[in-house]
Design a protein around this motif. Structure first.
Motif, PDB file in Angstrom:
ATOM      1  N   THR A  33       0.832  -1.212   0.000  1.00  0.00           N
ATOM      2  CA  THR A  33       0.000   0.000   0.000  1.00  0.00           C
ATOM      3  C   THR A  33       0.867   1.263   0.000  1.00  0.00           C
ATOM      4  O   THR A  33       0.610   2.222  -0.735  1.00  0.00           O
ATOM      5  N   HIS A  36       2.473   1.764  -3.400  1.00  0.00           N
ATOM      6  CA  HIS A  36       1.502   2.236  -4.397  1.00  0.00           C
ATOM      7  C   HIS A  36       1.268   3.731  -4.262  1.00  0.00           C
ATOM      8  O   HIS A  36       1.019   4.429  -5.258  1.00  0.00           O
ATOM      9  N   GLN A  37       1.334   4.221  -3.034  1.00  0.00           N
ATOM     10  CA  GLN A  37       1.180   5.656  -2.820  1.00  0.00           C
ATOM     11  C   GLN A  37       2.429   6.421  -3.244  1.00  0.00           C
ATOM     12  O   GLN A  37       2.353   7.553  -3.733  1.00  0.00           O
ATOM     13  N   GLU A  40       4.210   5.423  -8.989  1.00  0.00           N
ATOM     14  CA  GLU A  40       3.093   5.282  -9.922  1.00  0.00           C
ATOM     15  C   GLU A  40       3.149   3.892 -10.567  1.00  0.00           C
ATOM     16  O   GLU A  40       4.084   3.596 -11.313  1.00  0.00           O
ATOM     17  N   TRP A  41       2.172   3.052 -10.227  1.00  0.00           N
ATOM     18  CA  TRP A  41       2.064   1.773 -10.921  1.00  0.00           C
ATOM     19  C   TRP A  41       0.595   1.393 -11.016  1.00  0.00           C
ATOM     20  O   TRP A  41      -0.256   1.977 -10.364  1.00  0.00           O
ATOM     21  N   SER A  42       0.306   0.443 -11.856  1.00  0.00           N
ATOM     22  CA  SER A  42      -1.064   0.124 -12.268  1.00  0.00           C
ATOM     23  C   SER A  42      -1.999  -0.118 -11.088  1.00  0.00           C
ATOM     24  O   SER A  42      -1.711  -0.926 -10.208  1.00  0.00           O
ATOM     25  N   ASP A  43      -3.149   0.600 -11.115  1.00  0.00           N
ATOM     26  CA  ASP A  43      -4.169   0.355 -10.095  1.00  0.00           C
ATOM     27  C   ASP A  43      -4.711  -1.077 -10.192  1.00  0.00           C
ATOM     28  O   ASP A  43      -4.990  -1.715  -9.173  1.00  0.00           O
ATOM     29  N   LEU A  44      -4.860  -1.569 -11.419  1.00  0.00           N
ATOM     30  CA  LEU A  44      -5.369  -2.932 -11.610  1.00  0.00           C
ATOM     31  C   LEU A  44      -4.432  -3.952 -10.967  1.00  0.00           C
ATOM     32  O   LEU A  44      -4.876  -4.846 -10.232  1.00  0.00           O
ATOM     33  N   TYR A  46      -2.285  -3.390  -8.611  1.00  0.00           N
ATOM     34  CA  TYR A  46      -2.333  -3.170  -7.162  1.00  0.00           C
ATOM     35  C   TYR A  46      -3.495  -3.925  -6.533  1.00  0.00           C
ATOM     36  O   TYR A  46      -3.318  -4.646  -5.543  1.00  0.00           O
ATOM     37  N   TRP A  47      -4.679  -3.808  -7.117  1.00  0.00           N
ATOM     38  CA  TRP A  47      -5.853  -4.449  -6.526  1.00  0.00           C
ATOM     39  C   TRP A  47      -5.824  -5.968  -6.702  1.00  0.00           C
ATOM     40  O   TRP A  47      -6.331  -6.713  -5.853  1.00  0.00           O
TER      41      TRP A  47
END
Length: 250
Positions: A33, A36-37, A40-44, A46-47
């Motif tokens: 987490t 990710h903050q 910059e890397w893919s939100d997809l 990350y989830w």
């Protein structure tokens, strides 16, 4: 002695004994987490990673609650599938790795039988942190005896029934497993039985425990070990998709 279990006792045991995994998992989630903050890397992506980690942390607890708290495992109704003539059972062994939740229940189910309890735990060989923690909170059945995994101080063919309940997977070495089962074979009367209950290293337990399923052994490994120990029969009865009851005759 009272054998009624507390609500969710099974899943709370799993969470307590394996807390190191959950501490590490939560720490990794926090790092993911934070990264990710920070970057910059893919939100997809990350989830997907977050979902995978949450699945790995939560699913074992859900399955453990199902197996140990809601399936009736500790009610021993599954014994009806083991074709045991209770009138002929005079001597029983319950063998564990130092965490004993079943001896009083077995005695309640076979009040006429002589029950002996053995603990095969060896701190040099059986080093899993979970079993070390479990031993600290286990109820000890009266006159429980410590044993070597290949030696029990009892006469040949003197036992009618041997219970191995969610314990023998703690013996990691296949050679040690075979020696242990040979000793069980020596003690078991010709018409006696071994009743072993285990999770397996199979697809349902992979879905339940992800990589943690490697802590268990496959049906083929157990069948091979019992065969090398001299047992004549090896029968599996499923108890939930995640647990197997093995009924073996000498």
């Amino acid at each position: 002695m009272e054998t009624t279990r507390r609500p969710f006792q099974g899943v709370l045991n799993i969470l307590s004994f394996n807390r190191h995994f959950y501490i590490i998992g939560i720490g990794i989630l926090a790092l993911i987490t934070f990264s990710h903050q920070l970057f910059e890397w893919s939100d997809l992506l990350y989830w997907i990673i977050i979902a995978a980690f949450l699945y790995g942390l939560i699913m074992p607890l859900i399955v453990s609650a199902y197996v140990y708290d809601f399936s009736g495992y500790y009610d021993f109704q599954w014994l009806k599938d083991c074709s045991i003539d209770e009138s002929k059972v005079k001597k029983i062994l319950n063998i564990n790795a130092g965490f004993d939740e079943t001896s009083y229940i077995i005695k309640d189910n076979f009040p006429q039988a002589d029950l002996k309890v053995f603990d095969f735990y060896d701190a040099q060989r059986h080093t899993e942190p979970a079993i070390v923690r479990a031993r600290k909170v286990s109820i000890v059945y009266p006159d429980t005896q410590q044993m070597q995994s290949n030696s029990m101080p009892l006469p040949d063919q003197s036992v009618d029934l041997i219970f191995l309940l969610s314990a023998v997977h703690e013996i990691r070495s296949n050679e040690e497993k075979v020696l242990f089962l040979k000793e069980c074979h020596r003690l078991c009367k010709p018409e006696g039985k071994i009743i072993m209950v285990e999770h397996l290293r199979d697809f349902p337990n992979f879905l339940a425990f992800s990589v943690g399923f490697t802590h268990f052994f496959s049906k083929a490994v157990w069948k091979n070990a019992f065969s090398h120990a001299g047992f004549a029969s090896f029968k599996e009865v499923k108890f939930t998709p995640f647990m197997s009851i093995f009924i073996c005759n000498p």
